[in-house]
Design an enzyme around this catalytic site. Structure first.
Site, PDB file in Angstrom:
ATOM      1  CE  LYS A  20      -1.875   2.050 -37.544  1.00  0.00           C
ATOM      2  NZ  LYS A  20      -2.344   3.083 -36.531  1.00  0.00           N
ATOM      3  CB  SER A  64      -1.374   6.215 -35.114  1.00  0.00           C
ATOM      4  OG  SER A  64      -0.796   4.865 -34.809  1.00  0.00           O
ATOM      5  CD  GLU A  99      -3.970  -1.350 -36.065  1.00  0.00           C
ATOM      6  OE1 GLU A  99      -4.544  -1.548 -34.922  1.00  0.00           O
ATOM      7  OE2 GLU A  99      -2.726  -1.170 -36.161  1.00  0.00           O
ATOM      8  CE  LYS A 144       2.123   5.098 -36.710  1.00  0.00           C
ATOM      9  NZ  LYS A 144       2.017   5.459 -35.178  1.00  0.00           N
TER      10      LYS A 144
END
Length: 336
Positions: free
Chosen positions: A101, A156, A192, A281
């Site tokens: 991401k 996220s 995703e 992250k």
């Protein structure tokens, strides 16, 4: 009185040596300089030995963790401005999971105008994926593009990530950008949540710790260290491919969002002193995969760029929740 010729020759032969010896003895500054050089050399040798010992202990500690948990651990760590990198399985492939991401967010920030970042992106309930804590609350009204970037980085949010993919033209379009910008390693294949399968030996949606650390440094700090497989992602401000610079303000924006991340308290942040600031992250996937990448700001010291990737060897693997924190502590000890 006549002096024999052989005596004169003997005197001529030894006189330069005597003069040189006398001159050396008469120059205490030269003696002091030589002594200082010898001391510095010895100190440098001792430092090098200490670093080698620390790295040996680091590798041994990570090997012990891998054995204890039947895991594979990848690390790349470097103090910015220091050409040396601390690595373990640094050039092996690991699943990106949600650490990817950062890449999509950086590309959107690089390419979108300020006007575009403020535009509302519409989506439907059918677009929602598992784990979408922010986008699920805004189906009716949509979200600004910049808020989707924020949701992907700080929460996220998986739907936000897919909408960033859509903004960029899909996973393969993202990968083409990475290749153009100097990252020959990272693979972007799926959206995703499929990209999180993390099946051993499957190269889809993978990177290496060394390459991701190089990309992260370029995207957030604007310079690279030359330890990536290629030149690294030219998203920064100076090195890599300068024409693709993210820009100072956008790089700072990306870093600020990563500092505001809400998913990393048990990972790298838990392994560093409380006075250090972590912009990170995290990511998680199949086979017990758990990752974290970070830019770490330290008081009165250069920043540290750290990428930690961990994964199990079986589909039902469950790695300790504090494994990344343990690895981070070993990194801190080795670089201290």
């Amino acid at each position: 009185m006549t002096i024999p010729r052989r005596v004169l020759l003997s005197a001529a032969a030894i006189t330069p040596g005597l003069l040189a010896t006398s001159a050396a003895r008469a120059d205490p500054a030269a003696d002091a300089h030589a002594g200082a050089n010898a001391h510095n050399d010895a100190h440098a040798d001792a430092d090098a030995d200490e670093r080698r010992d620390a790295r040996r202990e680091f590798r041994g500690a990570l090997a012990d963790l891998e054995t204890a948990h039947d895991a594979r651990i990848g690390v790349s760590a470097r103090v910015v401005g220091d050409s040396r990198a601390l690595t373990h399985r640094g050039r092996e492939r690991f699943a990106l999971a949600s650490t990817g991401k950062v890449l999509t967010s950086a590309l959107v920030l690089r390419e979108a105008s300020e006007e575009r970042l403020q535009q509302i992106i519409r989506f439907t309930a059918e677009d929602l994926e598992e784990y979408s804590p922010v986008t699920a609350e805004h189906v009716d009204e949509g979200m600004r593009l910049i808020d989707l970037v924020d949701a992907a980085l700080t929460r996220s949010d998986n739907t936000a990530q897919n909408l960033l993919f859509r903004e960029l033209g899909g996973p393969l379009a993202v990968q083409r950008r990475l290749r153009h910008l100097g990252d020959p390693v990272t693979r972007i294949d799926r959206t995703e949540p499929e990209l999180n399968t993390a099946i051993p030996g499957d190269a889809r949606d993978t990177t290496t710790p060394v390459q991701m650390a190089a990309d992260l440094e370029l995207a957030t700090l604007g310079h690279g260290h030359g330890h990536g497989h290629g030149h690294g992602l030219g998203l920064g401000l100076g090195l890599g491919l300068g024409r693709s610079a993210l820009g100072r303000d956008r790089s700072a924006q990306l870093l600020a969002m990563m500092r505001a991340n809400t998913t990393g308290d048990a990972a790298i942040r838990a392994g560093v002193p409380s006075s250090w600031t972590v912009a990170d992250k995290t990511g998680a996937g199949g086979y017990g995969t758990s990752n974290d990448i970070a830019v770490i700001t330290r008081p009165h010291a250069a920043p540290l760029v750290l990428a930690v990737y961990t994964t199990g060897r079986t589909e039902d693997a469950e790695l300790p929740a504090d494994l990344i924190a343990q690895v981070t502590r070993h990194v801190v000890d080795a670089l201290d």
